[in-house]
Design a protein around this motif. Structure first.
Motif, PDB file in Angstrom:
ATOM      1  N   ASN A  15      -2.888  -7.162 -11.478  1.00 21.40           N
ATOM      2  CA  ASN A  15      -3.298  -5.908 -12.422  1.00 21.40           C
ATOM      3  C   ASN A  15      -2.098  -5.686 -13.690  1.00 21.40           C
ATOM      4  N   GLU A  16      -1.448  -6.335 -14.036  1.00 24.02           N
ATOM      5  CA  GLU A  16      -0.254  -5.932 -15.034  1.00 24.02           C
ATOM      6  C   GLU A  16       0.713  -5.083 -14.476  1.00 24.02           C
ATOM      7  N   GLY A  17       0.970  -5.229 -13.218  1.00 23.27           N
ATOM      8  CA  GLY A  17       1.816  -4.569 -12.591  1.00 23.27           C
ATOM      9  C   GLY A  17       3.215  -4.709 -13.411  1.00 23.27           C
ATOM     10  N   LYS A  18       4.298  -3.649 -13.219  1.00 24.38           N
ATOM     11  CA  LYS A  18       5.627  -3.756 -13.888  1.00 24.38           C
ATOM     12  C   LYS A  18       6.702  -3.690 -12.885  1.00 24.38           C
ATOM     13  N   PHE A 124       7.635   2.390  -8.383  1.00 19.82           N
ATOM     14  CA  PHE A 124       7.130   0.898  -8.288  1.00 19.82           C
ATOM     15  C   PHE A 124       5.675   0.946  -8.079  1.00 19.82           C
ATOM     16  N   ASP A 125       4.787  -0.035  -8.764  1.00 19.45           N
ATOM     17  CA  ASP A 125       3.429   0.004  -8.750  1.00 19.45           C
ATOM     18  C   ASP A 125       2.769  -1.085  -7.871  1.00 19.45           C
ATOM     19  N   VAL A 126       3.909  -1.933  -7.509  1.00 15.37           N
ATOM     20  CA  VAL A 126       3.432  -3.153  -6.414  1.00 15.37           C
ATOM     21  C   VAL A 126       4.382  -3.341  -5.479  1.00 15.37           C
ATOM     22  N   ILE A 127       3.732  -3.596  -4.450  1.00 14.64           N
ATOM     23  CA  ILE A 127       4.450  -3.949  -3.213  1.00 14.64           C
ATOM     24  C   ILE A 127       4.240  -5.372  -2.574  1.00 14.64           C
ATOM     25  N   SER A 128       4.795  -6.150  -1.939  1.00 14.62           N
ATOM     26  CA  SER A 128       4.565  -7.153  -1.243  1.00 14.62           C
ATOM     27  C   SER A 128       5.611  -7.605  -0.307  1.00 14.62           C
ATOM     28  N   SER A 129       5.625  -8.637   0.531  1.00 15.90           N
ATOM     29  CA  SER A 129       6.468  -8.805   1.672  1.00 15.90           C
ATOM     30  C   SER A 129       6.726 -10.483   1.837  1.00 15.90           C
ATOM     31  N   SER A 130       7.830 -10.679   2.037  1.00 16.64           N
ATOM     32  CA  SER A 130       8.521 -12.144   2.369  1.00 16.64           C
ATOM     33  C   SER A 130       7.843 -12.436   3.619  1.00 16.64           C
ATOM     34  N   CYS A 145      -2.811  -5.488   6.470  1.00 18.63           N
ATOM     35  CA  CYS A 145      -1.579  -4.451   6.598  1.00 18.63           C
ATOM     36  C   CYS A 145      -1.243  -3.905   5.302  1.00 18.63           C
ATOM     37  N   GLY A 146      -0.765  -4.959   4.489  1.00 17.61           N
ATOM     38  CA  GLY A 146      -0.137  -4.732   2.896  1.00 17.61           C
ATOM     39  C   GLY A 146      -1.035  -3.878   2.191  1.00 17.61           C
ATOM     40  N   ILE A 147      -2.376  -4.315   2.102  1.00 16.71           N
ATOM     41  CA  ILE A 147      -3.549  -3.711   1.578  1.00 16.71           C
ATOM     42  C   ILE A 147      -3.686  -2.393   1.852  1.00 16.71           C
ATOM     43  N   ARG A 148      -3.832  -2.222   3.398  1.00 16.79           N
ATOM     44  CA  ARG A 148      -3.905  -0.794   3.727  1.00 16.79           C
ATOM     45  C   ARG A 148      -3.121   0.259   3.555  1.00 16.79           C
ATOM     46  N   ALA A 149      -1.702  -0.162   3.539  1.00 19.52           N
ATOM     47  CA  ALA A 149      -0.606   0.596   3.372  1.00 19.52           C
ATOM     48  C   ALA A 149      -0.844   1.175   1.891  1.00 19.52           C
ATOM     49  N   ALA A 150      -0.979  -0.094   0.876  1.00 22.89           N
ATOM     50  CA  ALA A 150      -0.896   0.350  -0.591  1.00 22.89           C
ATOM     51  C   ALA A 150      -1.832   1.131  -1.130  1.00 22.89           C
ATOM     52  N   SER A 151      -3.179   0.999  -0.373  1.00 24.11           N
ATOM     53  CA  SER A 151      -4.388   1.856  -0.781  1.00 24.11           C
ATOM     54  C   SER A 151      -4.278   3.144  -0.376  1.00 24.11           C
ATOM     55  N   ARG A 152      -3.139   3.859   0.339  1.00 27.26           N
ATOM     56  CA  ARG A 152      -2.992   5.224   0.401  1.00 27.26           C
ATOM     57  C   ARG A 152      -2.052   6.009  -0.596  1.00 27.26           C
ATOM     58  N   HIS A 153      -1.785   4.840  -1.605  1.00 31.32           N
ATOM     59  CA  HIS A 153      -1.041   5.776  -2.903  1.00 31.32           C
ATOM     60  C   HIS A 153      -1.824   5.219  -4.070  1.00 31.32           C
ATOM     61  N   GLU A 154      -1.926   6.208  -5.026  1.00 29.51           N
ATOM     62  CA  GLU A 154      -2.700   6.107  -6.129  1.00 29.51           C
ATOM     63  C   GLU A 154      -2.097   4.965  -7.033  1.00 29.51           C
ATOM     64  N   ASN A 155      -2.763   3.949  -7.752  1.00 34.53           N
ATOM     65  CA  ASN A 155      -2.104   3.074  -8.746  1.00 34.53           C
ATOM     66  C   ASN A 155      -1.100   2.184  -8.084  1.00 34.53           C
ATOM     67  N   MET A 156      -1.135   1.875  -6.869  1.00 27.30           N
ATOM     68  CA  MET A 156      -0.374   0.846  -6.106  1.00 27.30           C
ATOM     69  C   MET A 156      -1.156  -0.401  -5.666  1.00 27.30           C
ATOM     70  N   ASP A 157      -0.696  -1.428  -5.827  1.00 23.46           N
ATOM     71  CA  ASP A 157      -1.375  -2.687  -5.151  1.00 23.46           C
ATOM     72  C   ASP A 157      -0.250  -3.340  -4.596  1.00 23.46           C
TER      73      ASP A 157
END
Length: 219
Positions: A15-18, A124-130, A145-157
């Protein structure tokens, strides 16, 4: 016939994250991920939050290995709190759950929620994990789990990129040997250590010797 040199495929944030905050569990799992991100000119920072790792000496060793590799590549490294007491509180009643069960879901949720909170507060507008590169992990469980965590914050993937594909798992081992990373022989938590040692004893193997084994030592 000579092997062709490996050429990395350029990857892009969703989503064109920066700016990416990469939760890292350890150096062996994050090495290939970090090199892929660097080669794609992605702006990222390492976030080390793993209060599940037991004992403290093991936690410190895994963290220092990760810091060493991040510093080698001039990647910012966020050293988060070793919130181990809170982890054990959340794990109560799940002490005998199997690997990849509800205890692991709790553990991923805890770590990713903290990652997402830091990301939201620091641009940060994107999170991920190794974590997902390991063949011992359930990628769907991690991504949920990652999607659930990110969904709690606006404009985060949460980036669900499959780090194992196109030889990622193989390169993870190659990098680990090249860098002579410390080789952890269990997932990290006290219950994983207990169960792994139990299995080893039942199959005639010695218990894990913490802090002694490194990639490349067998060669």
């Amino acid at each position: 016939m000579e092997n062709k040199p490996f050429v990395r495929e350029k990857i892009n944030l969703p989503n064109e994250g920066k700016k990416l905050l990469l939760h890292s569990c350890c150096a062996p799992c994050s090495g290939e991920v970090m090199e892929a991100l660097i080669s794609s000119d992605i702006d990222f920072t390492i976030y080390f939050y793993n209060p599940n790792i037991h004992p403290r000496s093991e936690y410190d060793l895994r963290k220092e290995e990760n810091i060493r590799f991040a510093e080698k590549h001039n990647i910012p490294f966020i050293d988060a709190d070793y919130d181990v007491d809170h982890w054990f509180e959340l794990a109560k009643g799940m002490e005998h759950e199997p690997e990849k069960g509800i205890r692991c879901t709790m553990c991923f949720d805890m770590r990713f929620e903290k990652t997402a909170e830091y990301a939201a507060a620091n641009g940060f507008d994107v999170i991920s994990s190794s974590l997902g590169i390991s063949r011992w992990k359930n990628m769907d469980q991690i991504n949920d789990c990652g999607i659930r965590a990110a969904s709690r914050h606006e404009n985060m993937d949460y980036w669900t990129f499959n780090w194992r594909k196109k030889g990622g798992g193989v390169r993870m081992l190659e990098i680990s040997k090249r860098e002579r990373f410390y080789m952890q022989e269990y997932c990290g938590c006290a219950y994983s250590l207990r169960d792994t040692n139990k299995w080893r004893m039942e199959t005639g193997r010695e218990k894990i010797k913490l802090g002694e084994k490194y990639y490349g030592d067998e060669e």
